[in-house]
Design a protein around this motif. Structure first.
Motif, mmCIF file in Angstrom:
data_model
loop_
_atom_site.group_PDB
_atom_site.id
_atom_site.type_symbol
_atom_site.label_atom_id
_atom_site.label_comp_id
_atom_site.label_asym_id
_atom_site.label_seq_id
_atom_site.Cartn_x
_atom_site.Cartn_y
_atom_site.Cartn_z
ATOM 1 N N PHE A 1 26.816 40.350 38.350
ATOM 2 C CA PHE A 1 28.163 39.916 37.998
ATOM 3 C C PHE A 1 28.662 38.590 38.590
ATOM 4 O O PHE A 1 27.922 38.177 39.634
ATOM 5 N N ASN A 2 29.706 38.078 37.801
ATOM 6 C CA ASN A 2 30.404 36.910 38.359
ATOM 7 C C ASN A 2 31.273 37.342 39.363
ATOM 8 O O ASN A 2 31.959 38.163 39.241
ATOM 9 N N LEU A 3 30.873 37.345 40.961
ATOM 10 C CA LEU A 3 31.677 38.267 41.804
ATOM 11 C C LEU A 3 32.941 37.737 42.178
ATOM 12 O O LEU A 3 33.926 38.373 42.685
ATOM 13 N N PHE A 4 33.571 36.708 41.235
ATOM 14 C CA PHE A 4 34.831 36.041 41.708
ATOM 15 C C PHE A 4 35.814 36.289 40.348
ATOM 16 O O PHE A 4 36.847 36.174 40.223
ATOM 17 N N LEU A 5 35.076 37.471 39.480
ATOM 18 C CA LEU A 5 36.325 37.591 38.530
ATOM 19 C C LEU A 5 36.614 38.935 38.472
ATOM 20 O O LEU A 5 35.851 39.766 39.269
ATOM 21 N N PRO A 6 37.787 39.339 38.110
ATOM 22 C CA PRO A 6 38.379 40.783 38.143
ATOM 23 C C PRO A 6 37.696 41.448 37.112
ATOM 24 O O PRO A 6 36.994 41.245 36.098
ATOM 25 N N VAL A 7 37.500 42.947 37.462
ATOM 26 C CA VAL A 7 36.770 43.758 36.617
ATOM 27 C C VAL A 7 37.074 43.683 35.234
ATOM 28 O O VAL A 7 36.184 43.724 34.370
ATOM 29 N N GLU B 1 38.286 41.583 33.406
ATOM 30 C CA GLU B 1 37.504 40.251 32.854
ATOM 31 C C GLU B 1 36.290 40.071 32.267
ATOM 32 O O GLU B 1 35.720 39.729 31.407
ATOM 33 N N VAL B 2 35.252 40.869 33.595
ATOM 34 C CA VAL B 2 34.010 40.946 33.176
ATOM 35 C C VAL B 2 33.811 41.533 31.931
ATOM 36 O O VAL B 2 32.922 41.125 31.205
ATOM 37 N N VAL B 3 34.388 42.623 31.642
ATOM 38 C CA VAL B 3 34.237 43.412 30.504
ATOM 39 C C VAL B 3 34.802 42.722 29.141
ATOM 40 O O VAL B 3 34.073 42.538 27.906
ATOM 41 N N LEU B 4 35.834 41.890 29.294
ATOM 42 C CA LEU B 4 36.299 41.342 28.192
ATOM 43 C C LEU B 4 35.340 40.186 27.752
ATOM 44 O O LEU B 4 35.033 39.965 26.611
ATOM 45 N N ASN B 5 34.750 39.467 28.618
ATOM 46 C CA ASN B 5 34.007 38.240 28.552
ATOM 47 C C ASN B 5 32.585 38.986 27.855
ATOM 48 O O ASN B 5 32.279 38.356 26.799
ATOM 49 N N GLN B 6 32.291 39.986 28.212
ATOM 50 C CA GLN B 6 31.227 40.755 27.556
ATOM 51 C C GLN B 6 31.451 40.941 26.272
ATOM 52 O O GLN B 6 30.527 40.577 25.195
ATOM 53 N N ALA B 7 32.551 41.508 25.738
ATOM 54 C CA ALA B 7 32.836 41.734 24.655
ATOM 55 C C ALA B 7 32.913 40.345 23.744
ATOM 56 O O ALA B 7 32.579 40.457 22.727
ATOM 57 N N LEU C 1 36.584 51.172 30.329
ATOM 58 C CA LEU C 1 36.888 51.478 31.771
ATOM 59 C C LEU C 1 37.430 52.566 31.993
ATOM 60 O O LEU C 1 36.994 53.187 33.186
ATOM 61 N N ARG C 2 38.351 53.266 31.155
ATOM 62 C CA ARG C 2 38.758 54.426 31.272
ATOM 63 C C ARG C 2 37.685 55.744 31.473
ATOM 64 O O ARG C 2 37.714 56.634 32.316
ATOM 65 N N GLN C 3 36.653 55.583 30.489
ATOM 66 C CA GLN C 3 35.601 56.485 30.563
ATOM 67 C C GLN C 3 34.864 56.646 31.848
ATOM 68 O O GLN C 3 34.183 57.525 32.091
ATOM 69 N N LEU C 4 34.938 55.381 32.428
ATOM 70 C CA LEU C 4 34.142 55.478 33.593
ATOM 71 C C LEU C 4 35.161 55.345 34.909
ATOM 72 O O LEU C 4 34.602 55.037 36.049
ATOM 73 N N ASP C 5 36.298 55.922 34.765
ATOM 74 C CA ASP C 5 37.294 55.992 35.859
ATOM 75 C C ASP C 5 37.336 54.634 36.751
ATOM 76 O O ASP C 5 37.354 54.548 37.932
ATOM 77 N N GLU D 1 38.891 42.101 42.267
ATOM 78 C CA GLU D 1 37.791 41.108 42.089
ATOM 79 C C GLU D 1 36.341 41.972 42.208
ATOM 80 O O GLU D 1 36.370 42.842 43.165
ATOM 81 N N MET D 2 35.663 41.630 41.388
ATOM 82 C CA MET D 2 34.117 42.390 41.692
ATOM 83 C C MET D 2 33.586 42.485 43.034
ATOM 84 O O MET D 2 33.031 43.348 43.447
ATOM 85 N N ARG D 3 33.818 41.223 43.850
ATOM 86 C CA ARG D 3 32.909 41.222 45.189
ATOM 87 C C ARG D 3 33.664 42.672 45.999
ATOM 88 O O ARG D 3 33.230 42.968 47.115
ATOM 89 N N LYS D 4 34.841 42.946 45.577
ATOM 90 C CA LYS D 4 35.533 43.801 46.465
ATOM 91 C C LYS D 4 35.121 45.319 46.149
ATOM 92 O O LYS D 4 35.615 46.327 46.657
ATOM 93 N N LEU D 5 34.141 45.477 45.211
ATOM 94 C CA LEU D 5 33.870 46.781 44.799
ATOM 95 C C LEU D 5 32.740 47.250 45.302
ATOM 96 O O LEU D 5 31.619 46.661 45.636
ATOM 97 N N SER D 6 32.565 48.554 45.548
ATOM 98 C CA SER D 6 31.517 49.241 46.269
ATOM 99 C C SER D 6 30.306 49.091 45.359
ATOM 100 O O SER D 6 30.450 49.213 44.223
ATOM 101 N N GLY D 7 29.096 49.525 45.796
ATOM 102 C CA GLY D 7 27.815 49.604 44.860
ATOM 103 C C GLY D 7 28.215 50.513 43.900
ATOM 104 O O GLY D 7 27.763 50.233 42.838
ATOM 105 N N GLY D 8 28.606 51.733 44.268
ATOM 106 C CA GLY D 8 28.636 52.735 43.130
ATOM 107 C C GLY D 8 29.467 52.244 41.971
ATOM 108 O O GLY D 8 29.287 52.610 40.743
#
Ligand SMILES: Nc1ncnc2c1ncn2[C@@H]1O[C@H](COP(=O)(O)OP(=O)(O)O)[C@@H](O)[C@H]1O
Ligand SMILES: [Mg+2]
Lengths: 311, 262
Positions: free
Chosen positions: A88-94, A96-102, A120-124, A132-139
């Motif tokens: 992941f780009n750790l500086f992007l918000p969640v 945006e990561v998905v939007l970019n990939q799309a 995102l809803r499907q995966l809660d 921001e990605m870097r604040k997300l836990s591993g799970g």
């Protein structure tokens, strides 16, 4: 049609190490397939080639009938990838990561927003869309990799050790999510070195070891085989015709040697009774370890080593 | 035909996504990406233009301050285009999120176009900012807006390509600062930003002609001021040639997966 049809796939890494040695593998459309093997077996290399991250040395890859060399864009559009390691780009918000990939898959922004929200809803993860990605836990990162891989609605989802380092609870919820996804028609291939994971999720399985497929079967059959023990019996005198021994599967090795397969509910007493009834006397017996068992001992050893390493 | 059309739409969306992502990246960290060049060039204007320039007098018939404006603007364009692509693309390799693009059906040329346009965008933003600062100090009348803009864009594209190639080969963050420090900066300074090569002895004039930066600085100076040490057509041709060569080379690297695939 096969979701994945791989022929004679070989990979020699720079430096000369041969990670894949002519792999042949077919996965049916709609299947939930496990690629099981110890660390270093070549699972990630295999997945990397199929998903265009690793260049193959030789061989052929087809996805839903499209050839990777002739129509790479077609192949790539059909595949969703959840890699083994976070990318992941750790500086992007969640979100945006998905939007970019799309966007990379050519999905126009407006449509991408709808799909990203659904993913995102499907995966809660919808409540975390601004994090921001870097604040997300591993799970959560693992789950986001799944959401990201699904945004273009691939027909084939490939997951490389999706539950490594994920706690039991998240693992269970991921499992039920994947089951549901497969039930709705997505073909799923996952790599793992946990037999339990394959057992609980998958219908078919291939075991890969040192860059080659060692076994390709259904999970049910594999478990049946694993739960069978094989004994070799040395007989007093020779037996020319195999007796009918209700339930025990016998095989001639030579005139004086028999091989017998025993299921879990069989007993040695039962076996000897049946043999005596047929007038067969046994001098000695030994347990024969089959190839699969050896493979699994390898896996179990490795898990033990991993667990020790973590403790 | 329908498939072709939808392919092009898809490519456009991908291009737009990369470009937007790149612009957002340098805008979000504008203090690191835009501001430094503006501050440095302001200092150049103050020191070389105002304080020392008055003593130098004229160069090629222009006040020294006016004379150095084109070079300073172009220097901003060059450094920032290059820096943007090299650091953005290298980061995506380093943190592996380049894989998001590699697994997608985006063709290599779209990926390249996206990153190069992103770098050019930053170059142009900085170039414009420096130009605005320059207008606080001088009263330049733009000689040819078309030449100015064209050279500016072409230079930005060229150095974005350079940054891209550098990023492909880079294996550490050190590798992405070597070329700017040891190649780009010296060539820019020796490319006639601060002087007309007519001032140099014959021999050094000839040597200077081997420096591609000289052609860009001079063509750009022609656009802004109407004077150049180099025929303007030659300058255009040179830049175009470099762009074609570096584009072909970048695509070749991407096709072979150099630096991004194992
Ligand atoms: N980039 C590489 N260069 C050289 N060898 C590699 C590279 N990547 C993987 N390998 C080697 O290839 C073998 C298979 O690796 P991998 O496919 O990652 O196995 P797995 O995913 O089953 O653990 C390993 O021995 C590994 O060391
Ligand atoms: Mg692996």
């Amino acid at each position: 049609m096969f979701a994945l049809d791989v022929q004679q796939l070989a990979k020699v890494y720079k430096g000369g190490f041969q990670a894949l040695k002519g792999v042949d593998l077919q996965v049916d459309e709609g299947d939930f397939f496990a690629l099981l093997g110890p660390n270093g077996a070549g699972k990630s290399t295999f997945i990397g080639i199929v998903s265009s991250l690793v260049r193959k040395t030789s061989g052929r890859v087809q996805v839903f009938g499209q050839d990777l060399d002739e129509d790479p864009e077609g192949v790539k559009s059909s595949i969703g990838l959840v890699p083994q390691e976070f990318n992941f780009n750790l500086f992007l918000p969640v979100l945006e990561v998905v939007l970019n990939q799309a966007g990379y898959y050519g999905i126009p922004r407006r449509e991408a927003k709808v799909r990203a929200e659904r993913s995102l809803r499907q995966l809660d993860l919808w409540d975390r869309r601004g994090t921001e990605m870097r604040k997300l836990s591993g799970g959560l990162k693992r789950r986001l990799m799944i959401a990201r891989a699904l945004v273009h609605e691939p027909r084939l989802l490939i997951l490389d050790e999706p539950t490594a380092g994920v706690d039991i609870e998240i693992r269970r919820s991921m499992w039920s999510f994947l089951r549901e996804l497969n039930a709705k028609g997505t073909t799923i291939i996952l790599t793992t070195h946990y037999l339990e994971e394959a057992e609980s999720l998958c219908r078919n399985i291939a075991i890969i070891s040192e860059g080659a497929i060692a076994e390709r079967t259904s999970v049910a059959k594999l478990l049946g085989q694993l739960r069978t023990e094989t004994f070799v019996l040395n007989l007093k005198g020779s037996v020319s015709e195999l007796p009918e021994l209700g339930g025990f599967v016998l095989q001639h090795l030579d005139d004086c040697t028999l091989e017998v397969e025993m299921k879990r509910d069989h007993t040695i007493n039962g076996l000897f009774e049946a043999l005596s009834r047929n007038g067969i006397e046994v001098i000695s017996l030994r347990n024969k370890q089959n190839r699969l068992e050896r493979l699994f001992l390898e896996l179990v050893d490795q898990r033990a080593a991993n667990l020790e390493g973590r403790a | 035909m329908r498939r072709r059309l939808s392919d092009w739409q898809r490519y456009w969306v991908t291009f737009e996504t990369i470009l937007t992502k790149e612009i957002m990246r340098f805008s979000r960290i504008w203090v690191q990406t835009i501001l430094p060049s503006v501050i440095t060039t302001t200092l150049y204007f103050v020191i070389f233009g105002r304080l020392i320039g008055e003593r130098i007098g004229t160069m090629d018939g222009f006040a020294y301050l006016d004379f150095i404006v084109p070079g300073l603007v172009l220097m901003g364009v060059i450094t920032n285009s290059y820096a943007n692509v090299v650091s953005s693309f290298y980061s995506s390799k380093f943190s592996r999120y380049i894989e998001e693009l590699l697994i997608s059906p985006a063709p290599n040329w779209v990926i390249l176009a996206g990153y190069v346009s992103g770098g050019a965008a930053r170059g142009l933003v900085v170039g414009t900012a420096v130009m605005l600062v320059a207008l606080l100090f001088t009263e330049i009348q733009i000689h040819s807006a078309l030449v100015t803009l064209l050279i500016c864009i072409m230079t930005a594209v060229l150095f974005s390509l350079g940054g891209f190639i550098n990023a492909i080969y880079a294996n550490s963050f050190d590798d992405i600062s070597i070329v700017p420090t040891f190649v780009l900066t010296p060539l820019t300074y020796l490319g006639g930003v601060f002087y007309s090569i007519a001032l140099l002895p014959d021999f050094w004039q000839k040597v200077s002609l081997a420096n591609p930066l000289l052609y860009m600085v001079n063509a750009f100076r022609y656009g802004l001021l109407g004077v150049s040490d180099i025929p303007i057509g030659v300058a255009f041709g040179m830049i175009m040639l470099f762009i074609v060569v570096l584009t072909a080379f970048s695509l070749q690297l991407l096709r072979r997966g150099v630096g991004v695939k194992t």
